[in-house]
Scaffold this motif. Structure first.
Motif, PDB file in Angstrom:
ATOM      1  N   LYS A 123      31.339  38.091  28.077  1.00  9.32           N
ATOM      2  CA  LYS A 123      31.814  37.097  29.402  1.00  9.32           C
ATOM      3  C   LYS A 123      32.677  36.414  29.739  1.00  9.32           C
ATOM      4  O   LYS A 123      33.848  35.467  29.240  1.00  9.32           O
ATOM      5  N   PHE A 124      32.999  37.320  31.265  1.00  9.25           N
ATOM      6  CA  PHE A 124      34.139  35.937  31.362  1.00  9.25           C
ATOM      7  C   PHE A 124      34.594  35.381  32.554  1.00  9.25           C
ATOM      8  O   PHE A 124      33.215  35.652  33.102  1.00  9.25           O
ATOM      9  N   ILE A 125      34.980  33.982  32.466  1.00  7.46           N
ATOM     10  CA  ILE A 125      34.428  32.928  33.179  1.00  7.46           C
ATOM     11  C   ILE A 125      35.795  32.894  33.839  1.00  7.46           C
ATOM     12  O   ILE A 125      37.126  33.203  33.851  1.00  7.46           O
ATOM     13  N   SER A 126      35.805  33.389  35.218  1.00  5.27           N
ATOM     14  CA  SER A 126      35.988  33.673  36.643  1.00  5.27           C
ATOM     15  C   SER A 126      36.583  31.897  37.363  1.00  5.27           C
ATOM     16  O   SER A 126      35.341  31.502  36.888  1.00  5.27           O
ATOM     17  N   VAL A 127      37.747  31.776  37.509  1.00  5.02           N
ATOM     18  CA  VAL A 127      38.691  31.365  38.285  1.00  5.02           C
ATOM     19  C   VAL A 127      39.251  31.473  39.101  1.00  5.02           C
ATOM     20  O   VAL A 127      40.388  32.496  38.561  1.00  5.02           O
ATOM     21  N   ASP A 128      38.287  31.290  40.639  1.00  2.00           N
ATOM     22  CA  ASP A 128      39.925  32.061  41.611  1.00  2.00           C
ATOM     23  C   ASP A 128      40.760  31.464  41.513  1.00  2.00           C
ATOM     24  O   ASP A 128      41.693  30.548  41.624  1.00  2.00           O
ATOM     25  N   ASN A 129      41.933  32.978  41.640  1.00  2.00           N
ATOM     26  CA  ASN A 129      42.985  32.402  41.278  1.00  2.00           C
ATOM     27  C   ASN A 129      44.101  32.822  42.920  1.00  2.00           C
ATOM     28  O   ASN A 129      45.160  33.081  42.886  1.00  2.00           O
ATOM     29  N   THR A 130      43.817  32.129  43.244  1.00  2.00           N
ATOM     30  CA  THR A 130      44.119  33.097  45.479  1.00  2.00           C
ATOM     31  C   THR A 130      45.294  31.821  45.405  1.00  2.00           C
ATOM     32  O   THR A 130      44.992  30.392  44.703  1.00  2.00           O
TER      33      THR A 130
ATOM     34  N   MET B 158      43.271  38.597  36.767  1.00  2.00           N
ATOM     35  CA  MET B 158      41.803  38.324  37.085  1.00  2.00           C
ATOM     36  C   MET B 158      42.001  40.275  36.725  1.00  2.00           C
ATOM     37  O   MET B 158      40.699  40.164  36.518  1.00  2.00           O
ATOM     38  N   GLU B 159      42.586  40.369  36.796  1.00  2.17           N
ATOM     39  CA  GLU B 159      42.441  42.210  36.298  1.00  2.17           C
ATOM     40  C   GLU B 159      42.144  42.100  34.297  1.00  2.17           C
ATOM     41  O   GLU B 159      41.922  43.229  34.191  1.00  2.17           O
ATOM     42  N   THR B 160      42.423  41.186  34.049  1.00  5.67           N
ATOM     43  CA  THR B 160      41.515  41.447  32.623  1.00  5.67           C
ATOM     44  C   THR B 160      39.726  41.272  32.853  1.00  5.67           C
ATOM     45  O   THR B 160      39.709  41.296  31.561  1.00  5.67           O
ATOM     46  N   LYS B 161      39.676  40.665  33.447  1.00  5.84           N
ATOM     47  CA  LYS B 161      38.074  40.324  33.620  1.00  5.84           C
ATOM     48  C   LYS B 161      37.805  41.527  32.784  1.00  5.84           C
ATOM     49  O   LYS B 161      36.204  41.640  32.436  1.00  5.84           O
ATOM     50  N   GLU B 162      37.833  42.824  33.360  1.00  5.89           N
ATOM     51  CA  GLU B 162      37.268  43.978  33.376  1.00  5.89           C
ATOM     52  C   GLU B 162      36.827  45.182  31.642  1.00  5.89           C
ATOM     53  O   GLU B 162      36.310  45.269  31.265  1.00  5.89           O
TER      54      GLU B 162
END
Length: 368
Positions: free
Chosen positions: A211-218, A199-203
């Protein structure tokens, strides 16, 4: 010390470990440079380019006989091992985690070996990191290859005959190659989307216009040292669900996801390919390690459901002149780091860069 620059024997390889420009810099530091005959020819470097900067061109056997430090890009092969002895210090990408037979063979010869692909991803080592310098070029070239294979253009174009909508590009993996792919595709005018377990690559992706496609990596293991970890089955399932809408609309898909020492994760299945647009192109940069697409085959173009799947590394040999110069600069910085003012190796085994890259020391295996 004498550095021997060997000609790459791997089929299709056009790079050379040290370019004439870098050879000149090493000579100014007190090294003597021996270059195998025509080692740089495929990179557009002539023997005369080396001799003009003070290097000596020799036959292969002489390089092994007189060279103390032997440098390559690809792992040393069986023919190399026949000529290696305990006096040699070897420097190349060894891929030691998945290449244990080679490591054992080097140790049996009593030689010393550094693996350039094992460089720690720390700030001090950035200018020695061959994976970054080469993957940067791979990301660029993947977009160019994809653009060539597509039946559409990238940018929005308004003409008297009508408006051409921009192509859609989806990139899996926002590492060095992925970031360069984003930047290149955006410069060509495409609409770009990207996804990554980190997720640190989103920014970073968004800063380049994707556009970053986010997927919860919890619950996923955190990345260490800048490298991605292998994702869980649950994460892979959720990623597919989140990315499918973009995947099925994409004109070009570039996959870059690799886990050091392991098979590449399958991110695009046969069933997903069957739901993609006709005419879409997948450029799979992870094909050498099994591929991110289930249908990928290394060095082959597979067509399924009118989708063109190109299995490659887009290894920077396709831009060999730039790749050789960057790899050589990495080598130069590494050598300068390892050697003291008297021109001898420091052998500081507690220093992070030396410790991370020194795989075999005087016949003893340090890293498995």
């Amino acid at each position: 010390m004498k550095i021997g620059i060997l000609k790459e024997q791997k089929k299709g390889e056009k790079r050379v470990a040290i370019s004439p420009n870098i050879a000149k810099q090493l000579i100014s530091k007190g090294f003597e440079i021996l270059v195998e005959d025509d080692a740089g020819k495929a990179s557009s470097y002539k023997n005369s380019n080396y001799t003009e900067v003070g290097a000596t061109v020799e036959k292969r056997g002489v390089i092994f006989k007189e060279g103390q430090i032997l440098v390559k890009i690809n792992p040393f092969d069986e023919d190399d091992l026949k000529l290696i002895d305990s006096n040699h210090i070897l420097m190349s990408q060894l891929f030691h985690i998945s290449n244990k037979e080679l490591v054992n063979a080097i140790a049996a010869k009593g030689a010393t070996a550094f693996s350039m692909d094992a460089m720690p991803r720390i700030t001090r080592a950035q200018d020695m990191d061959v994976l970054s310098s080469q993957n940067n070029l791979a990301g660029y070239k993947a977009v160019i290859r994809g653009a060539y294979e597509m039946t559409k253009i990238f940018p929005l174009m308004m003409t008297a005959a009508g408006t051409i909508t921009p192509s859609r590009v989806l990139i899996y993996g926002v590492g060095v190659a992925g970031l360069q792919a984003i930047a290149t595709a955006k410069r060509l005018g495409a609409v770009v989307e990207a996804t990554d377990i980190r997720m640190e690559t989103k920014e970073q992706a968004e800063s380049l216009g994707a556009k970053f496609i986010s997927v919860d990596n919890t619950g996923e293991e955190k990345a260490e040292g800048g490298y991605a970890k292998e994702a869980s089955e649950d994460y892979v399932k959720r990623q597919k669900e989140a990315v499918n809408q973009s995947l099925f609309k994409a004109d070009l898909v570039i996959t870059t996801a690799m886990v050091p020492g392991r098979k590449s994760p399958v991110l695009i299945t046969k069933e997903q390919v069957e739901q993609m647009k006709g005419g879409a192109v997948i450029v799979d940069l992870a094909a050498a390690q099994g591929g991110n697409c289930e249908l990928s085959k290394m060095d082959e173009t597979v067509i399924a459901n009118d989708v063109k799947i190109i299995g490659t590394t887009i290894a920077p040999e396709s831009v060999a002149t730039n790749a050789s110069d960057l790899y050589g600069k990495n080598m130069y910085n590494f050598l300068v780091h390892l050697v003291n003012k008297e021109g001898a190796f420091n052998w500081d085994l507690e220093e992070e860069i030396t410790d991370g890259t020194l795989i075999v020391h005087e016949g003893k295996i340090r890293k498995n």
